[in-house]
Design a protein around this motif. Structure first.
Motif, short mmCIF file in Angstrom:
data_model
loop_
_atom_site.label_atom_id
_atom_site.label_comp_id
_atom_site.label_asym_id
_atom_site.label_seq_id
_atom_site.Cartn_x
_atom_site.Cartn_y
_atom_site.Cartn_z
N ASN A 115 1.86 26.38 -75.95
CA ASN A 115 0.99 27.20 -75.09
C ASN A 115 -0.48 26.83 -75.30
O ASN A 115 -1.25 26.73 -74.34
CB ASN A 115 1.21 28.68 -75.40
CG ASN A 115 0.74 29.59 -74.30
OD1 ASN A 115 0.63 29.17 -73.14
ND2 ASN A 115 0.47 30.84 -74.63
N GLU A 118 -1.10 23.63 -73.56
CA GLU A 118 -1.07 23.84 -72.12
C GLU A 118 -2.44 24.27 -71.60
O GLU A 118 -2.90 23.82 -70.55
CB GLU A 118 -0.01 24.89 -71.76
CG GLU A 118 0.28 25.01 -70.28
CD GLU A 118 1.47 25.93 -70.02
OE1 GLU A 118 2.13 25.73 -68.99
OE2 GLU A 118 1.73 26.83 -70.85
N ASN A 122 -5.31 22.32 -69.07
CA ASN A 122 -5.90 22.95 -67.89
C ASN A 122 -7.42 22.99 -67.92
O ASN A 122 -8.04 23.65 -67.07
CB ASN A 122 -5.36 24.37 -67.74
CG ASN A 122 -3.90 24.39 -67.33
OD1 ASN A 122 -3.42 23.46 -66.67
ND2 ASN A 122 -3.18 25.44 -67.72
N ALA A 149 4.97 18.72 -75.43
CA ALA A 149 3.71 18.91 -74.71
C ALA A 149 3.11 17.57 -74.30
O ALA A 149 2.56 17.42 -73.20
CB ALA A 149 2.72 19.68 -75.58
N LEU A 153 2.99 17.69 -70.44
CA LEU A 153 1.65 18.04 -69.98
C LEU A 153 0.78 16.81 -69.75
O LEU A 153 -0.38 16.96 -69.35
CB LEU A 153 0.98 18.96 -71.02
CG LEU A 153 1.71 20.27 -71.33
CD1 LEU A 153 0.99 21.02 -72.45
CD2 LEU A 153 1.81 21.14 -70.08
#
Length: 450
Positions: A115, A118, A122, A149, A153
């Motif tokens: 998380n 993530e 962004n 990730a 990602l």
């Protein structure tokens, strides 16, 4: 306080007076008014001083009242006046593109590190981010989550392994691989606002060349988890933020916290990286200041962290913070700091053990005595500290809501119960916990990072 996933372009045009006042003038005017307030409070307290002196002697009475009213009143007055003077300079470039390295020390972080990454993915930052995740002897699936990730990602992640336990070992391992002019440290359980990296880099690019680091602004993510996190939400939102702003105004933020801060890579290397200390970020910051560099903070570069949800966890964290402050004072004395402002700011920390000791062993027993009608220590005069406290928190609330949260498209959660308990009870918990941290350092109790 809820993170908003939408990147923002804040309006930096100040509606406040444009009249320029030098930092030196702000410093001395704030001092003059704070000293004036303290003199006024001493005059008002003469009957209280006389009554307490008849019981414990005049020197002891001055020692007690000084720690309860005189010094805290002076410090609150200095804070209030300084905050009224504070003006954050506008960014010269709101969209920098310098390459940045990001260090994440990870020990058993499988539950939240994906998380965290993530939110890194962004970011609205235009430059390249090279992420180093340093696995520090994790026994869970931390590495597996980082690899997930990296693929899912599409992040530029390098996984490193550090066998020596301790966050400072992990960060120094990552520092060896950094090739960028700036390096950011981020805790593995911390979520970044989408514009956090951009605004942090913008601040250091706007700052004078002798600024070596910029601390981000930490807020509580899990404030709904328990009553303890509700209380801490206000500590981060008002208390810690106000201290950061005060220190930033005088160019000497005392903690570029490891949870989210940006450093000039060459400066960190010049002071030999992160030290072997339980407060490694505190000692590192003081070393930077001792080298003649300045440390700023950026209120708009917001990150959200999980605050301790239990009293036990809270006590362990804050005693570590108190112990880290003593480590910093032991290594670099306030009078050895090269700049006047940092001499003063670190000198204030020199006084904190005295204040916490008096609050723990005098004010709290005095409050108990007051319930039985004995106002020897705690009485009506102590209430004179409250107006300045409420004014300072009021100013901070207005600033946070209208300058920080409005620009970042965040909303202030309703948390009245937490605020009431923060005002009434927080210091009664914090001071004893801090005293415990001081004692741990005094007797060199084994250091535990978590």
């Amino acid at each position: 306080m809820q993170p908003n996933p939408a990147p923002i372009r804040p309006d930096f045009k100040s509606k406040l007076s444009r009249r320029y006042i030098t930092v030196s003038m702000k410093f001395w005017i704030s001092h003059a008014l704070a000293i004036g307030w303290m003199i006024f409070s001493i005059y008002l307290s003469l009957p209280w001083l006389a009554d307490l002196s008849s019981i414990v002697s005049l020197p002891v009475a001055v020692f007690i009242i000084g720690g309860i009213a005189y010094v805290p009143g002076y410090m609150n007055a200095f804070l209030v006046v300084s905050l009224l003077f504070d003006r954050q300079p506008a960014f010269k470039n709101e969209s920098p593109s310098d390459p940045v390295a990001l260090l994440i020390a990870a020990y058993n972080e499988e539950g939240g590190i994906f998380n965290t990454l993530e939110y890194v993915a962004n970011q609205d930052y235009n430059g390249k981010l090279h992420i180093f995740v340093i696995n520090n002897n994790s026994t869970d699936n931390t590495v597996k989550e980082v690899k997930r990730a990296k693929i899912g990602l599409d992040l530029n992640i390098t996984i490193l392994h550090e066998a020596k336990p301790g966050k400072f070992h992990a960060l120094n391992k990552g520092l060896q691989r950094v090739m960028t002019p700036y390096v950011i440290t981020l805790d593995a359980d911390t979520l970044l606002h989408p514009s956090a990296v951009r605004l942090l880099v913008s601040r250091i690019k706007t700052s004078p060349s002798n600024v070596s680091a910029v601390a981000g602004s930490m807020l509580v993510r899990n404030s709904r988890e328990s009553i303890w996190t509700r209380i801490q939400e206000w500590d981060y939102f008002l208390g810690i933020t106000s201290i950061k702003r005060l220190q930033g105004l005088y160019q000497g933020t005392l903690v570029a916290q490891g949870a989210f801060s940006l450093y000039k890579t060459d400066c960190v290397r010049e002071v030999q990286g992160w030290p072997d200390a339980i407060g490694e970020d505190i000692v590192l910051t003081w070393r930077l200041l001792h080298n003649g560099w300045k440390v700023y903070s950026e209120p708009l570069a917001v990150a959200f962290t999980d605050a301790p949800a239990t009293l036990s966890h809270f006590a362990k964290q804050r005693s570590r913070w108190a112990r880290g402050m003593i480590e910093g004072l032991n290594e670099i004395k306030p009078w050895n700091q090269p700049q006047l402002y940092t001499k003063y700011l670190t000198g204030v920390n020199f006084v904190m053990p005295y204040l916490d000791f008096v609050y723990t062993f005098c004010w709290i027993p005095g409050l108990i005595l007051a319930f039985f009608g004995h106002f020897w220590i705690v009485g009506p005069m102590t209430l004179l500290v409250l107006p300045l406290t409420m004014i300072s928190y009021g100013l901070l609330y207005i600033y946070q809501k209208h300058y920080v949260f409005k620009n970042l498209n965040l909303r202030v959660r309703k948390n009245r119960s937490g605020f009431i308990l923060f005002i009434i009870c927080y210091q009664m918990i914090m001071s004893p916990v801090s005293v415990w941290g001081y004692l741990q350092e005094l007797f060199k109790v084994k250091r535990v990072w978590k």
